[in-house]
Design a protein around this motif. Structure first.
Motif, mmCIF file in Angstrom:
data_model
loop_
_atom_site.group_PDB
_atom_site.id
_atom_site.type_symbol
_atom_site.label_atom_id
_atom_site.label_comp_id
_atom_site.label_asym_id
_atom_site.label_seq_id
_atom_site.Cartn_x
_atom_site.Cartn_y
_atom_site.Cartn_z
ATOM 1 N N SER A 244 -0.104 11.327 2.454
ATOM 2 C CA SER A 244 -1.372 11.901 2.015
ATOM 3 C C SER A 244 -1.782 11.471 0.612
ATOM 4 N N THR A 245 -1.089 10.461 0.041
ATOM 5 C CA THR A 245 -1.510 9.863 -1.228
ATOM 6 C C THR A 245 -1.698 8.364 -1.014
ATOM 7 N N LEU A 246 -2.395 7.721 -1.937
ATOM 8 C CA LEU A 246 -2.572 6.272 -1.860
ATOM 9 C C LEU A 246 -1.633 5.522 -2.807
ATOM 10 N N THR A 420 -2.989 -5.009 -5.173
ATOM 11 C CA THR A 420 -2.541 -6.389 -5.161
ATOM 12 C C THR A 420 -1.029 -6.384 -5.371
ATOM 13 N N LYS A 421 -0.423 -7.559 -5.478
ATOM 14 C CA LYS A 421 1.001 -7.594 -5.755
ATOM 15 C C LYS A 421 1.308 -7.098 -7.169
ATOM 16 N N GLU A 422 0.313 -7.210 -8.065
ATOM 17 C CA GLU A 422 0.554 -6.883 -9.468
ATOM 18 C C GLU A 422 -0.021 -5.544 -9.903
ATOM 19 N N TYR A 423 -1.099 -5.089 -9.234
ATOM 20 C CA TYR A 423 -1.802 -3.901 -9.715
ATOM 21 C C TYR A 423 -2.200 -2.979 -8.563
ATOM 22 N N SER A 424 -2.335 -1.714 -8.900
ATOM 23 C CA SER A 424 -2.874 -0.706 -7.992
ATOM 24 C C SER A 424 -4.000 0.016 -8.723
ATOM 25 N N TYR A 465 -2.461 1.038 -12.288
ATOM 26 C CA TYR A 465 -1.038 0.885 -12.546
ATOM 27 C C TYR A 465 -0.656 -0.591 -12.533
ATOM 28 N N ASP A 466 0.176 -0.974 -13.477
ATOM 29 C CA ASP A 466 0.708 -2.326 -13.544
ATOM 30 C C ASP A 466 2.050 -2.321 -12.806
ATOM 31 N N LEU A 467 2.043 -2.802 -11.586
ATOM 32 C CA LEU A 467 3.202 -2.693 -10.717
ATOM 33 C C LEU A 467 4.376 -3.557 -11.157
#
Length: 570
Positions: A244-246, A420-424, A465-467
Protein backbone atom coordinates in the motif's frame (compact mmCIF):
# COMPACT_ATOMS: atom_id res chain seq x y z
CA UNK A 1 9.90 -9.28 -32.07
CA UNK A 2 12.14 -11.76 -30.34
CA UNK A 3 13.97 -14.50 -32.16
CA UNK A 4 11.46 -17.31 -31.71
CA UNK A 5 13.25 -20.05 -33.61
CA UNK A 6 13.24 -22.27 -30.52
CA UNK A 7 9.77 -21.45 -29.29
CA UNK A 8 7.75 -23.64 -31.62
CA UNK A 9 9.57 -26.79 -30.67
CA UNK A 10 8.63 -30.31 -29.67
CA UNK A 11 4.96 -31.09 -30.11
CA UNK A 12 3.93 -27.58 -31.15
CA UNK A 13 3.62 -24.09 -29.70
CA UNK A 14 5.02 -23.68 -26.21
CA UNK A 15 2.85 -23.85 -23.09
CA UNK A 16 2.90 -21.34 -20.25
CA UNK A 17 2.30 -22.01 -16.56
CA UNK A 18 1.96 -18.85 -14.49
CA UNK A 19 2.21 -19.29 -10.72
CA UNK A 20 1.42 -16.25 -8.64
CA UNK A 21 1.32 -15.66 -4.90
CA UNK A 22 -0.07 -12.93 -2.70
CA UNK A 23 1.84 -10.23 -0.83
CA UNK A 24 5.34 -11.71 -1.13
CA UNK A 25 7.47 -8.82 -2.34
CA UNK A 26 11.00 -10.16 -2.75
CA UNK A 27 11.04 -12.13 0.49
CA UNK A 28 12.79 -15.23 -0.84
CA UNK A 29 16.25 -16.64 -0.26
CA UNK A 30 17.17 -16.05 -3.92
CA UNK A 31 16.60 -12.33 -3.29
CA UNK A 32 18.63 -12.28 -0.08
CA UNK A 33 15.96 -12.84 2.56
CA UNK A 34 17.38 -14.56 5.64
CA UNK A 35 15.80 -17.61 7.24
CA UNK A 36 13.28 -18.26 4.46
CA UNK A 37 12.74 -21.85 3.31
CA UNK A 38 12.21 -21.51 -0.44
CA UNK A 39 14.41 -24.19 -2.06
CA UNK A 40 12.06 -24.82 -4.98
CA UNK A 41 11.83 -21.20 -6.05
CA UNK A 42 15.53 -20.72 -5.42
CA UNK A 43 16.24 -23.59 -7.82
CA UNK A 44 13.74 -22.20 -10.32
CA UNK A 45 15.65 -18.91 -10.20
CA UNK A 46 18.97 -20.72 -10.67
CA UNK A 47 17.61 -22.59 -13.70
CA UNK A 48 15.77 -19.66 -15.23
CA UNK A 49 15.93 -15.87 -15.32
CA UNK A 50 15.83 -14.04 -11.99
CA UNK A 51 14.50 -10.51 -12.44
CA UNK A 52 16.01 -8.27 -9.78
CA UNK A 53 14.28 -4.97 -10.62
CA UNK A 54 10.66 -5.94 -11.29
CA UNK A 55 7.97 -3.66 -9.90
CA UNK A 56 4.21 -3.89 -9.63
CA UNK A 57 2.24 -1.03 -11.15
CA UNK A 58 0.35 -0.69 -7.87
CA UNK A 59 0.98 -1.77 -4.25
CA UNK A 60 -2.32 -3.60 -3.77
CA UNK A 61 -3.90 -6.74 -5.13
CA UNK A 62 -6.51 -6.03 -7.81
CA UNK A 63 -4.79 -3.12 -9.60
CA UNK A 64 -1.42 -4.90 -9.61
CA UNK A 65 -2.90 -8.14 -10.90
CA UNK A 66 -4.97 -6.34 -13.50
CA UNK A 67 -1.81 -4.88 -15.01
CA UNK A 68 -0.14 -8.30 -15.15
CA UNK A 69 -3.05 -9.77 -17.08
CA UNK A 70 -3.86 -6.84 -19.39
CA UNK A 71 -0.55 -5.07 -19.97
CA UNK A 72 -2.29 -1.81 -19.06
CA UNK A 73 -1.90 0.54 -16.12
CA UNK A 74 -4.74 0.47 -13.56
CA UNK A 75 -6.11 3.87 -14.60
CA UNK A 76 -6.17 2.64 -18.21
CA UNK A 77 -7.93 -0.69 -17.64
CA UNK A 78 -10.21 0.75 -14.94
CA UNK A 79 -9.17 -1.48 -12.03
CA UNK A 80 -8.00 1.31 -9.72
CA UNK A 81 -9.23 -0.29 -6.50
CA UNK A 82 -10.09 -3.70 -5.06
CA UNK A 83 -12.57 -5.86 -6.94
CA UNK A 84 -14.59 -6.63 -3.82
CA UNK A 85 -15.09 -2.88 -3.37
CA UNK A 86 -16.78 -2.71 -6.77
CA UNK A 87 -13.89 -1.83 -9.07
CA UNK A 88 -13.68 -3.62 -12.41
CA UNK A 89 -12.14 -3.57 -15.86
CA UNK A 90 -13.56 -1.08 -18.28
CA UNK A 91 -15.76 -2.57 -21.05
CA UNK A 92 -13.68 -3.89 -23.92
CA UNK A 93 -10.47 -4.50 -21.95
CA UNK A 94 -8.77 -7.68 -23.20
CA UNK A 95 -6.91 -10.04 -20.90
CA UNK A 96 -3.90 -12.22 -21.64
CA UNK A 97 -5.89 -15.49 -21.59
CA UNK A 98 -8.46 -14.07 -24.01
CA UNK A 99 -5.70 -12.98 -26.38
CA UNK A 100 -4.03 -16.38 -26.18
CA UNK A 101 -7.36 -18.05 -26.91
CA UNK A 102 -7.42 -16.14 -30.17
CA UNK A 103 -4.24 -17.99 -31.11
CA UNK A 104 -5.46 -21.46 -30.29
CA UNK A 105 -4.43 -21.73 -26.64
CA UNK A 106 -6.45 -23.52 -24.03
CA UNK A 107 -6.66 -21.24 -21.01
CA UNK A 108 -7.14 -22.45 -17.45
CA UNK A 109 -7.43 -20.72 -14.08
CA UNK A 110 -7.08 -22.62 -10.84
CA UNK A 111 -7.20 -20.85 -7.50
CA UNK A 112 -6.72 -17.20 -6.72
CA UNK A 113 -7.88 -14.31 -8.84
CA UNK A 114 -8.69 -10.85 -7.51
CA UNK A 115 -9.47 -8.97 -10.71
CA UNK A 116 -13.23 -9.46 -10.85
CA UNK A 117 -16.20 -10.57 -8.79
CA UNK A 118 -17.14 -12.67 -11.85
CA UNK A 119 -14.26 -15.07 -12.60
CA UNK A 120 -15.96 -16.19 -15.82
CA UNK A 121 -15.41 -12.71 -17.27
CA UNK A 122 -11.60 -12.98 -17.24
CA UNK A 123 -11.20 -14.80 -20.55
CA UNK A 124 -10.34 -18.32 -19.34
CA UNK A 125 -11.89 -21.41 -20.93
CA UNK A 126 -11.81 -23.34 -17.68
CA UNK A 127 -11.90 -22.03 -14.12
CA UNK A 128 -11.95 -23.42 -10.63
CA UNK A 129 -11.62 -20.76 -7.95
CA UNK A 130 -13.51 -22.74 -5.32
CA UNK A 131 -10.38 -22.97 -3.16
CA UNK A 132 -7.21 -20.92 -3.58
CA UNK A 133 -5.06 -22.59 -0.95
CA UNK A 134 -1.93 -23.96 -2.54
CA UNK A 135 -2.55 -27.65 -1.85
CA UNK A 136 -5.90 -27.64 -3.64
CA UNK A 137 -4.66 -25.48 -6.50
CA UNK A 138 -1.71 -27.75 -7.22
CA UNK A 139 -3.86 -30.88 -6.96
CA UNK A 140 -6.28 -29.48 -9.55
CA UNK A 141 -3.53 -28.17 -11.81
CA UNK A 142 -1.61 -31.46 -11.72
CA UNK A 143 -4.79 -33.36 -12.43
CA UNK A 144 -5.58 -31.15 -15.43
CA UNK A 145 -2.02 -31.38 -16.78
CA UNK A 146 -2.09 -35.17 -16.56
CA UNK A 147 -5.53 -35.58 -18.12
CA UNK A 148 -5.78 -32.67 -20.57
CA UNK A 149 -2.49 -30.80 -20.82
CA UNK A 150 -0.68 -33.57 -22.68
CA UNK A 151 -2.77 -32.93 -25.79
CA UNK A 152 -1.43 -31.29 -28.92
CA UNK A 153 -3.07 -27.91 -28.29
CA UNK A 154 -0.87 -25.47 -26.31
CA UNK A 155 -2.15 -24.17 -22.99
CA UNK A 156 -1.87 -21.24 -20.61
CA UNK A 157 -2.46 -22.39 -17.05
CA UNK A 158 -2.66 -19.96 -14.15
CA UNK A 159 -2.12 -21.34 -10.65
CA UNK A 160 -3.05 -18.62 -8.17
CA UNK A 161 -2.16 -19.27 -4.52
CA UNK A 162 -3.90 -17.65 -1.57
CA UNK A 163 -0.53 -17.83 0.13
CA UNK A 164 1.23 -15.71 1.29
CA UNK A 165 -1.70 -13.46 2.18
CA UNK A 166 -2.59 -12.82 5.78
CA UNK A 167 -3.60 -14.46 8.08
CA UNK A 168 -0.98 -17.12 8.82
CA UNK A 169 -2.87 -19.56 11.10
CA UNK A 170 -0.63 -22.02 12.91
CA UNK A 171 -2.98 -24.91 12.16
CA UNK A 172 -2.25 -24.41 8.44
CA UNK A 173 1.33 -23.18 8.43
CA UNK A 174 4.20 -24.37 10.58
CA UNK A 175 5.60 -21.11 11.92
CA UNK A 176 9.35 -20.63 11.77
CA UNK A 177 11.52 -20.04 14.81
CA UNK A 178 11.32 -16.25 15.35
CA UNK A 179 14.93 -16.17 16.54
CA UNK A 180 16.24 -17.88 13.39
CA UNK A 181 14.91 -15.45 10.80
CA UNK A 182 16.25 -12.18 9.49
CA UNK A 183 14.19 -9.02 9.94
CA UNK A 184 14.14 -6.86 6.78
CA UNK A 185 15.82 -3.57 7.50
CA UNK A 186 12.71 -1.51 6.74
CA UNK A 187 11.06 -3.05 9.81
CA UNK A 188 11.94 -2.62 13.50
CA UNK A 189 13.50 -5.70 15.06
CA UNK A 190 10.98 -6.44 17.80
CA UNK A 191 9.37 -9.57 19.21
CA UNK A 192 6.06 -8.70 17.56
CA UNK A 193 7.67 -8.26 14.14
CA UNK A 194 9.62 -11.50 14.47
CA UNK A 195 6.51 -13.40 15.50
CA UNK A 196 4.62 -11.92 12.55
CA UNK A 197 7.43 -12.84 10.15
CA UNK A 198 7.52 -16.38 11.56
CA UNK A 199 3.96 -16.90 10.34
CA UNK A 200 4.84 -15.48 6.92
CA UNK A 201 7.84 -17.79 6.69
CA UNK A 202 5.63 -20.79 7.45
CA UNK A 203 3.26 -19.76 4.66
CA UNK A 204 6.18 -19.36 2.24
CA UNK A 205 7.56 -22.81 3.08
CA UNK A 206 4.23 -24.50 2.41
CA UNK A 207 3.62 -22.64 -0.83
CA UNK A 208 7.16 -23.32 -2.03
CA UNK A 209 6.71 -27.04 -1.50
CA UNK A 210 3.45 -26.88 -3.46
CA UNK A 211 5.26 -25.27 -6.40
CA UNK A 212 7.67 -28.19 -6.27
CA UNK A 213 4.81 -30.66 -6.70
CA UNK A 214 3.45 -28.65 -9.61
CA UNK A 215 6.82 -28.65 -11.37
CA UNK A 216 7.10 -32.38 -10.72
CA UNK A 217 3.76 -32.91 -12.48
CA UNK A 218 5.08 -30.96 -15.47
CA UNK A 219 8.15 -33.20 -15.57
CA UNK A 220 6.10 -36.38 -15.19
CA UNK A 221 3.86 -35.36 -18.08
CA UNK A 222 6.88 -34.85 -20.31
CA UNK A 223 6.09 -31.15 -20.79
CA UNK A 224 9.15 -29.46 -19.30
CA UNK A 225 10.91 -29.23 -22.67
CA UNK A 226 8.07 -27.19 -24.13
CA UNK A 227 6.70 -25.15 -21.22
CA UNK A 228 7.55 -21.71 -19.91
CA UNK A 229 7.28 -21.45 -16.12
CA UNK A 230 6.59 -17.95 -14.81
CA UNK A 231 6.50 -17.08 -11.12
CA UNK A 232 5.52 -13.72 -9.68
CA UNK A 233 3.78 -12.05 -6.80
CA UNK A 234 1.39 -9.13 -6.97
CA UNK A 235 3.17 -6.53 -4.78
CA UNK A 236 5.16 -6.03 -1.61
CA UNK A 237 4.91 -7.68 1.80
CA UNK A 238 1.80 -7.07 3.89
CA UNK A 239 3.85 -5.26 6.51
CA UNK A 240 4.07 -1.59 7.50
CA UNK A 241 5.80 0.68 4.94
CA UNK A 242 5.56 -2.01 2.25
CA UNK A 243 2.16 -3.02 0.84
CA UNK A 244 0.00 0.00 0.00
CA UNK A 245 3.02 2.33 -0.43
CA UNK A 246 5.00 3.27 -3.52
CA UNK A 247 8.35 2.70 -1.82
CA UNK A 248 10.50 -0.17 -3.09
CA UNK A 249 9.13 -2.46 -0.39
CA UNK A 250 5.61 -1.80 -1.67
CA UNK A 251 6.10 -2.30 -5.40
CA UNK A 252 9.23 -4.45 -5.65
CA UNK A 253 8.22 -7.99 -6.59
CA UNK A 254 9.69 -11.44 -7.07
CA UNK A 255 9.73 -12.42 -10.73
CA UNK A 256 11.23 -15.60 -12.22
CA UNK A 257 10.93 -16.93 -15.75
CA UNK A 258 12.18 -20.41 -16.63
CA UNK A 259 12.36 -21.13 -20.38
CA UNK A 260 11.46 -24.55 -21.78
CA UNK A 261 14.16 -27.10 -20.96
CA UNK A 262 14.86 -27.52 -24.68
CA UNK A 263 16.37 -24.03 -24.71
CA UNK A 264 19.27 -25.22 -22.59
CA UNK A 265 19.21 -21.92 -20.69
CA UNK A 266 22.04 -21.94 -18.12
CA UNK A 267 20.39 -19.63 -15.62
CA UNK A 268 20.87 -15.88 -15.52
CA UNK A 269 20.05 -12.65 -13.76
CA UNK A 270 18.19 -9.82 -15.48
CA UNK A 271 18.67 -6.51 -13.69
CA UNK A 272 16.76 -4.29 -16.11
CA UNK A 273 13.74 -2.40 -14.81
CA UNK A 274 10.59 -4.43 -15.44
CA UNK A 275 7.01 -3.29 -14.85
CA UNK A 276 3.92 -5.38 -14.23
CA UNK A 277 2.52 -4.08 -17.53
CA UNK A 278 5.48 -5.74 -19.29
CA UNK A 279 4.43 -9.32 -18.56
CA UNK A 280 1.72 -9.55 -21.23
CA UNK A 281 3.78 -8.14 -24.13
CA UNK A 282 6.86 -10.10 -23.07
CA UNK A 283 5.02 -13.41 -22.96
CA UNK A 284 3.28 -12.77 -26.27
CA UNK A 285 6.62 -11.90 -27.83
CA UNK A 286 8.35 -14.96 -26.39
CA UNK A 287 5.58 -17.11 -27.89
CA UNK A 288 6.01 -15.50 -31.29
CA UNK A 289 2.62 -13.77 -31.12
CA UNK A 290 1.83 -10.14 -32.01
CA UNK A 291 1.70 -7.53 -29.25
CA UNK A 292 -1.50 -5.43 -29.56
CA UNK A 293 -1.19 -1.68 -29.91
CA UNK A 294 -3.38 -0.99 -26.85
CA UNK A 295 -0.89 -2.60 -24.48
CA UNK A 296 1.03 -0.11 -22.33
CA UNK A 297 3.91 -2.42 -21.44
CA UNK A 298 7.15 -3.17 -23.24
CA UNK A 299 8.48 -6.54 -24.35
CA UNK A 300 11.75 -7.66 -22.79
CA UNK A 301 11.89 -10.84 -24.87
CA UNK A 302 14.97 -9.84 -26.83
CA UNK A 303 16.97 -9.21 -23.64
CA UNK A 304 15.73 -11.83 -21.18
CA UNK A 305 17.52 -14.80 -22.67
CA UNK A 306 20.83 -13.10 -23.37
CA UNK A 307 23.76 -14.45 -21.32
CA UNK A 308 23.89 -12.55 -18.07
CA UNK A 309 26.85 -10.40 -17.13
CA UNK A 310 25.92 -11.05 -13.52
CA UNK A 311 26.50 -14.07 -11.33
CA UNK A 312 23.49 -16.24 -10.56
CA UNK A 313 24.44 -16.13 -6.88
CA UNK A 314 21.88 -14.59 -4.55
CA UNK A 315 21.81 -10.86 -5.33
CA UNK A 316 21.68 -8.13 -2.74
CA UNK A 317 18.34 -6.60 -1.91
CA UNK A 318 19.94 -3.18 -2.04
CA UNK A 319 20.18 -1.10 -5.18
CA UNK A 320 23.68 -1.63 -6.51
CA UNK A 321 24.55 1.38 -8.66
CA UNK A 322 28.01 2.93 -8.83
CA UNK A 323 28.03 6.32 -7.11
CA UNK A 324 27.74 9.15 -9.61
CA UNK A 325 28.03 12.84 -8.98
CA UNK A 326 25.07 15.13 -9.33
CA UNK A 327 26.95 16.79 -12.16
CA UNK A 328 27.15 13.53 -14.10
CA UNK A 329 23.47 12.91 -13.56
CA UNK A 330 22.70 16.40 -14.78
CA UNK A 331 24.67 15.68 -17.92
CA UNK A 332 22.66 12.50 -18.41
CA UNK A 333 19.31 14.13 -17.90
CA UNK A 334 17.27 15.78 -20.58
CA UNK A 335 17.52 19.54 -20.29
CA UNK A 336 14.52 20.76 -18.35
CA UNK A 337 13.20 23.98 -16.97
CA UNK A 338 10.14 23.14 -14.91
CA UNK A 339 8.87 25.29 -12.08
CA UNK A 340 7.98 23.31 -8.97
CA UNK A 341 5.30 25.90 -8.31
CA UNK A 342 3.65 25.17 -11.67
CA UNK A 343 0.44 23.26 -11.07
CA UNK A 344 0.75 21.71 -14.51
CA UNK A 345 3.63 19.55 -13.34
CA UNK A 346 2.93 19.09 -9.65
CA UNK A 347 -0.48 20.47 -8.71
CA UNK A 348 -0.97 21.15 -5.04
CA UNK A 349 -3.65 19.60 -2.89
CA UNK A 350 -5.88 22.61 -3.43
CA UNK A 351 -5.95 22.13 -7.20
CA UNK A 352 -7.13 18.56 -6.77
CA UNK A 353 -10.05 19.40 -4.51
CA UNK A 354 -11.88 21.19 -7.32
CA UNK A 355 -12.63 18.18 -9.51
CA UNK A 356 -10.94 15.95 -12.07
CA UNK A 357 -7.41 16.99 -12.94
CA UNK A 358 -5.62 15.82 -16.07
CA UNK A 359 -1.92 16.72 -16.07
CA UNK A 360 -0.51 18.26 -19.22
CA UNK A 361 2.85 17.41 -20.76
CA UNK A 362 5.77 19.29 -19.25
CA UNK A 363 7.64 21.49 -21.72
CA UNK A 364 11.35 21.84 -22.40
CA UNK A 365 13.30 25.04 -23.01
CA UNK A 366 12.50 24.87 -26.70
CA UNK A 367 8.79 24.65 -25.99
CA UNK A 368 8.59 21.02 -27.10
CA UNK A 369 7.58 17.99 -25.07
CA UNK A 370 10.34 16.77 -22.78
CA UNK A 371 10.22 13.11 -23.75
CA UNK A 372 10.03 11.40 -27.10
CA UNK A 373 6.43 11.13 -28.38
CA UNK A 374 4.41 7.96 -28.00
CA UNK A 375 4.87 5.55 -30.87
CA UNK A 376 3.93 1.99 -31.78
CA UNK A 377 3.37 -0.20 -28.73
CA UNK A 378 5.28 -3.07 -30.32
CA UNK A 379 8.45 -1.01 -30.88
CA UNK A 380 9.50 -0.01 -27.37
CA UNK A 381 7.88 3.36 -27.51
CA UNK A 382 7.54 6.13 -24.97
CA UNK A 383 9.42 4.67 -22.02
CA UNK A 384 12.53 3.87 -24.04
CA UNK A 385 15.04 6.75 -24.22
CA UNK A 386 18.61 6.91 -25.31
CA UNK A 387 20.75 6.45 -22.21
CA UNK A 388 23.46 9.08 -21.99
CA UNK A 389 26.06 7.73 -19.62
CA UNK A 390 29.82 7.54 -19.48
CA UNK A 391 29.92 4.65 -21.95
CA UNK A 392 28.36 5.73 -25.27
CA UNK A 393 28.45 2.12 -26.46
CA UNK A 394 26.42 0.83 -23.50
CA UNK A 395 23.26 -1.02 -24.58
CA UNK A 396 20.04 0.91 -24.41
CA UNK A 397 17.86 -0.55 -21.64
CA UNK A 398 14.31 -1.59 -22.47
CA UNK A 399 13.17 0.69 -19.64
CA UNK A 400 14.79 3.66 -18.00
CA UNK A 401 11.91 4.05 -15.54
CA UNK A 402 8.87 2.35 -14.11
CA UNK A 403 5.70 4.23 -13.21
CA UNK A 404 3.59 3.23 -10.23
CA UNK A 405 0.27 4.37 -8.83
CA UNK A 406 -2.19 4.04 -6.00
CA UNK A 407 -5.70 5.49 -5.98
CA UNK A 408 -8.00 3.48 -3.70
CA UNK A 409 -7.24 0.82 -1.11
CA UNK A 410 -9.36 0.96 2.02
CA UNK A 411 -9.32 4.74 1.57
CA UNK A 412 -8.78 7.29 -1.18
CA UNK A 413 -5.02 7.74 -1.20
CA UNK A 414 -3.91 9.03 -4.63
CA UNK A 415 -0.16 8.68 -5.18
CA UNK A 416 1.87 8.59 -8.39
CA UNK A 417 5.56 7.81 -8.76
CA UNK A 418 8.41 7.33 -11.18
CA UNK A 419 11.39 5.10 -10.35
CA UNK A 420 14.69 4.82 -12.18
CA UNK A 421 17.71 2.76 -11.17
CA UNK A 422 19.13 5.83 -9.41
CA UNK A 423 16.14 7.81 -8.12
CA UNK A 424 12.61 7.49 -6.80
CA UNK A 425 10.21 10.43 -7.09
CA UNK A 426 6.74 10.33 -5.51
CA UNK A 427 3.83 12.78 -5.64
CA UNK A 428 1.26 12.50 -2.86
CA UNK A 429 -1.87 14.05 -4.33
CA UNK A 430 -4.06 14.37 -1.23
CA UNK A 431 -3.20 15.30 2.37
CA UNK A 432 -2.62 12.03 4.21
CA UNK A 433 -0.45 10.80 7.13
CA UNK A 434 2.99 9.34 6.48
CA UNK A 435 1.57 5.83 6.70
CA UNK A 436 -2.05 5.05 5.89
CA UNK A 437 -2.27 1.39 6.84
CA UNK A 438 -4.71 -0.95 5.08
CA UNK A 439 -6.89 -2.97 7.42
CA UNK A 440 -4.96 -6.23 7.09
CA UNK A 441 -1.77 -4.51 8.25
CA UNK A 442 -3.37 -2.20 10.81
CA UNK A 443 -4.47 -5.18 12.92
CA UNK A 444 -1.19 -7.09 12.55
CA UNK A 445 1.40 -7.79 15.22
CA UNK A 446 3.93 -5.70 13.33
CA UNK A 447 1.72 -2.62 13.48
CA UNK A 448 2.15 -2.62 17.25
CA UNK A 449 5.83 -1.85 16.75
CA UNK A 450 5.23 1.27 14.66
CA UNK A 451 6.04 4.73 15.86
CA UNK A 452 2.51 6.07 16.47
CA UNK A 453 3.53 9.39 14.97
CA UNK A 454 3.98 7.78 11.54
CA UNK A 455 0.22 7.37 11.23
CA UNK A 456 -0.42 10.95 12.35
CA UNK A 457 2.34 13.19 10.97
CA UNK A 458 1.38 14.64 7.55
CA UNK A 459 3.01 13.08 4.52
CA UNK A 460 5.26 15.24 2.36
CA UNK A 461 3.61 16.44 -0.83
CA UNK A 462 6.64 15.40 -2.87
CA UNK A 463 9.34 12.86 -2.11
CA UNK A 464 12.68 12.34 -3.84
CA UNK A 465 15.21 9.67 -2.91
CA UNK A 466 18.71 9.00 -4.20
CA UNK A 467 18.70 5.22 -4.35
CA UNK A 468 22.47 4.99 -4.76
CA UNK A 469 22.96 6.16 -1.18
CA UNK A 470 19.48 5.69 0.28
CA UNK A 471 17.95 2.49 -1.16
CA UNK A 472 15.38 2.31 1.66
CA UNK A 473 14.03 5.77 0.81
CA UNK A 474 14.36 7.47 4.18
CA UNK A 475 16.03 10.78 3.36
CA UNK A 476 13.59 12.94 1.39
CA UNK A 477 15.56 15.24 -0.93
CA UNK A 478 12.58 17.01 -2.50
CA UNK A 479 13.26 20.73 -2.40
CA UNK A 480 17.01 20.23 -1.94
CA UNK A 481 18.72 22.69 -4.33
CA UNK A 482 21.47 20.18 -5.12
CA UNK A 483 18.82 17.88 -6.62
CA UNK A 484 16.65 20.53 -8.26
CA UNK A 485 17.39 19.42 -11.83
CA UNK A 486 16.78 15.77 -10.99
CA UNK A 487 13.49 16.59 -9.27
CA UNK A 488 12.38 18.71 -12.21
CA UNK A 489 13.23 16.01 -14.74
CA UNK A 490 11.39 13.29 -12.85
CA UNK A 491 8.38 15.51 -12.18
CA UNK A 492 8.23 16.32 -15.87
CA UNK A 493 8.44 12.70 -16.94
CA UNK A 494 5.76 11.71 -14.44
CA UNK A 495 3.46 14.50 -15.62
CA UNK A 496 3.88 13.52 -19.25
CA UNK A 497 3.24 9.86 -18.50
CA UNK A 498 0.03 10.80 -16.73
CA UNK A 499 -1.04 12.97 -19.63
CA UNK A 500 -0.09 10.41 -22.27
CA UNK A 501 -1.98 7.59 -20.54
CA UNK A 502 -5.06 9.64 -19.62
CA UNK A 503 -4.61 9.51 -15.86
CA UNK A 504 -7.30 11.60 -14.16
CA UNK A 505 -8.29 11.74 -10.51
CA UNK A 506 -11.39 12.90 -8.67
CA UNK A 507 -11.00 15.81 -6.29
CA UNK A 508 -10.02 14.95 -2.74
CA UNK A 509 -13.53 15.41 -1.34
CA UNK A 510 -15.12 13.31 -4.08
CA UNK A 511 -12.54 10.51 -3.87
CA UNK A 512 -12.77 10.42 -0.09
CA UNK A 513 -16.54 10.03 -0.24
CA UNK A 514 -16.29 7.26 -2.84
CA UNK A 515 -14.01 5.34 -0.49
CA UNK A 516 -16.23 6.03 2.51
CA UNK A 517 -19.21 4.68 0.56
CA UNK A 518 -17.58 1.38 -0.42
CA UNK A 519 -16.24 0.92 3.12
CA UNK A 520 -19.74 1.47 4.55
CA UNK A 521 -21.07 -1.13 2.14
CA UNK A 522 -18.36 -3.59 3.16
CA UNK A 523 -19.07 -3.07 6.85
CA UNK A 524 -22.77 -3.72 6.26
CA UNK A 525 -21.96 -6.97 4.43
CA UNK A 526 -19.45 -8.09 7.05
CA UNK A 527 -22.18 -8.64 9.64
CA UNK A 528 -23.23 -11.68 7.61
CA UNK A 529 -19.88 -13.41 7.91
CA UNK A 530 -19.79 -16.88 9.36
CA UNK A 531 -18.60 -17.43 12.96
CA UNK A 532 -14.82 -17.27 13.09
CA UNK A 533 -14.59 -16.09 9.49
CA UNK A 534 -12.32 -13.24 8.44
CA UNK A 535 -14.20 -9.99 7.91
CA UNK A 536 -12.21 -9.05 4.80
CA UNK A 537 -13.19 -11.09 1.70
CA UNK A 538 -9.57 -10.90 0.53
CA UNK A 539 -8.57 -12.94 3.59
CA UNK A 540 -10.89 -15.84 2.74
CA UNK A 541 -9.42 -18.61 0.55
CA UNK A 542 -12.72 -20.25 -0.39
CA UNK A 543 -14.35 -18.86 -3.52
CA UNK A 544 -17.84 -19.30 -2.10
CA UNK A 545 -16.96 -16.81 0.67
CA UNK A 546 -15.15 -14.15 -1.39
CA UNK A 547 -18.29 -12.25 -2.43
CA UNK A 548 -18.11 -13.42 -6.04
CA UNK A 549 -21.05 -12.92 -8.39
CA UNK A 550 -20.26 -15.41 -11.15
CA UNK A 551 -19.58 -19.13 -11.18
CA UNK A 552 -16.60 -20.33 -9.18
CA UNK A 553 -15.98 -23.43 -11.28
CA UNK A 554 -16.76 -24.40 -14.84
CA UNK A 555 -15.33 -27.90 -14.70
CA UNK A 556 -15.52 -30.41 -11.84
CA UNK A 557 -12.43 -32.20 -10.68
CA UNK A 558 -11.92 -35.87 -11.53
CA UNK A 559 -12.91 -36.88 -8.01
CA UNK A 560 -16.09 -34.82 -8.29
CA UNK A 561 -16.85 -36.39 -11.68
CA UNK A 562 -16.25 -39.86 -10.25
CA UNK A 563 -18.59 -39.14 -7.36
CA UNK A 564 -21.21 -37.83 -9.79
CA UNK A 565 -20.87 -40.86 -12.06
CA UNK A 566 -21.07 -43.18 -9.07
CA UNK A 567 -24.33 -41.60 -7.95
CA UNK A 568 -25.70 -41.89 -11.46
CA UNK A 569 -25.10 -45.66 -11.60
CA UNK A 570 -27.02 -46.44 -8.44
Amino acid sequence: MANNTQVNCGRGAANVIFVHWHDLGRHLTCYGAVGVESPVLDQLAADGVLLTAAHATAPLCSPARGSLFTGQYPHRNGLVGLAHHGFAYRPGVRTLPSRLSDHGYRTVLFGMQHESTDPTSLGFDTIDVSDSRCDYVVERAAEWIDEVGVGDQPFFLTAGFFETHRPYPEDEYSHADPDAIGVPDFLPDTADVRSDLAGLHGSIAKADAAVGRLLESVDNAGLADNTWIVFATDHGLAFPRAKSTLYAEGTGISFIIRPPRSFGHPGSVYDGLFSGVDLTPTLLDLLGLPVPADVDGLSHATELLKPSALSVDVPSLSVDVPPLSVEVRRAQATSLETSRADNVVSPGFEARSRGDVTPQPARGRDGGDILIPEGDATKERASRRVRRDENPDAPTPIRTAVFTEKTYHDAFDPIRAIRTKEYSYIENLAPRPQLLLPLDIADSQSARSLDPQSTIVPRAQRELYDLRFDPRERNNLAGNPAYADIEAELAGRLAQWRSRTGDTLPGTAVGTEIAAEFMRAWMARSVDKEPGEEALPSRRPLGSRRELDGEITTEPSSSARRDHDSVGTH
